[in-house]
Design an enzyme around this catalytic site. Sequence first.
Site, mmCIF file in Angstrom:
data_model
loop_
_atom_site.group_PDB
_atom_site.id
_atom_site.type_symbol
_atom_site.label_atom_id
_atom_site.label_comp_id
_atom_site.label_asym_id
_atom_site.label_seq_id
_atom_site.Cartn_x
_atom_site.Cartn_y
_atom_site.Cartn_z
ATOM 1 N N CYS A 35 0.836 -1.203 0.000
ATOM 2 C CA CYS A 35 0.000 0.000 0.000
ATOM 3 C C CYS A 35 0.869 1.250 0.000
ATOM 4 O O CYS A 35 0.400 2.336 -0.261
ATOM 5 C CB CYS A 35 -0.971 0.000 1.170
ATOM 6 S SG CYS A 35 -0.181 0.233 2.750
ATOM 7 N N CYS A 104 -4.743 5.005 4.054
ATOM 8 C CA CYS A 104 -3.440 4.365 3.851
ATOM 9 C C CYS A 104 -2.323 5.077 4.589
ATOM 10 O O CYS A 104 -1.414 4.437 5.098
ATOM 11 C CB CYS A 104 -3.127 4.291 2.369
ATOM 12 S SG CYS A 104 -2.990 5.900 1.603
#
Lengths: 130, 396
Positions: A35, A104
């Site tokens: 990510c 994120c």
Amino acid sequence: MPIYSEKVMEHFMNPRNVGEIENPDGLGEEGNPVCGDMMTFYIKVKDNHLEDIKFKTFGCGAAIAVSSMVSEMAIGKTIEEALKITPSSVAEKLEGLPKNKFHCSNLGAQALHKAIENYQSKQKKGGGKG
Amino acid sequence: MRKVYLDNIAGSPLIAEVREAMLPFLWDNFGNPSSLHDWGDPPRIAVDDARSQVAQLIDADDEEEIIFTGSGTESNNFAVKGLALAHQEKGKHIVISAIEHFSVMNSAKTMEKLGFEVSLVPVDQYGSVDPEEVRRSIRDDTILVSIMHANSEVGTIEPIKEIAELVRERKVVFHTDAVATAGSMPISVKALGVDALSLAGNQFYGPQGAAALWVRKGVRIMPLIDGGIQEGGRRAGTENVAAIVGLGKAAEMATVNQAVRMKHLTPLRDRLLTELPRKIDHVVVTGHPQNRLPGNASFCVEFIEGESLLMLLNSQGVAVSSGSACTSRALKASHVLIAMGLSHEIAQGSVLFTLGLHTTLKDIDYVLEVMPPIAERLRQMSPLYAKYIQKAKGGK
């Protein structure tokens, strides 16, 4: 770069508390490189207070600013107070994060909480400190 | 502070001659090319001229084979969807490479939803497509192959001529996305042996809003935009005359100046490709070392993330782009880097320099001066780097 608030830019350009603590009382890692963001938090605890915090972060501008802000918010606080820091309260202090970055990059609070949990589990095992 | 713009892929300034050519069509010559009265003449003549100029750029025999569109993305959509739809009675299988631009990739995905099948041809570590792999993926029901001429993210130039030969043997329509190459290096649709080719003016100092799809005479394509009979009925809608004129002029200038431009860009690119890995440890050049676009220098800087690198370079006046997850709006690492076999961890450190006519040796040297301390600063902050150092120490 107007996608970030001035506060985010300020923390990104001059991050507080970057580094490591040797023999930390607690260590917490969060995120993964898929990510794009990874954070490691190191804490030193004295009398139930976070005496020192250091972090290392691999990630975007927001991720670095978040780590810096979390460390600033938590340093000197009690364990209980530090556990109340949430992604939302961090984002608020940073005058907002871009919507798509909220999840994120906003892992700082979790990384800190993991460091605290790590400290607490050591205590239970009889580390005998704090 | 010095300003160094190395993101020409995202946008580049118009050449003065292009702007001058466009201006009358934003003012006095406002007429519609389809009009029969006097006002229709200058724009009609100008659009026709532009068609010839673009045909000449790619060595096409017949300017009627040029269809003006609004962007490289539209050209690629038109090619993939329009060619597939026009040939579906023969089959419903499409072949593309794993590193196509999203405008090809996602058009193919849309065709999948409409009942077509899509095969992705893999690439090697340099992002090169093996013609043999393309041949192997062609089936009896394959109706379209689309492989890009060069990849703009990593610069690798594909062996289109060799691929086209194999595709032609199977009598399958072959499209190439030449948005990254047209206007930047010599192109001949005859020599390449393709059936359709996309190009966009904003990649060679023309304006945004004008691009083209060349389709060989005799190859059927289904229009995606229906309406009037503009572009021979293949792409309806009143022409964006000023932008088309700009595209034409940019094509003419590129045809004339291509060799000089390449001579300017190549040594600057090579300096960056050679020197950056010397100045910074653990820097990987992405894409083919030699066989690459003249203005493209792309890297992955290990242990750091591309967006923070981009932002710190920006704070030093340097504009670049990155294929890292954090810089993409979809928050996914570049599919190109992943298809080339790079790990997500390394792909996150992607940084792309796209050089232009205005780039100087001083610009490159400035980057080589300011970037190492930036990389060092981010590495000092990086848990991945700390782990690497620890491992290296432990190994000794």
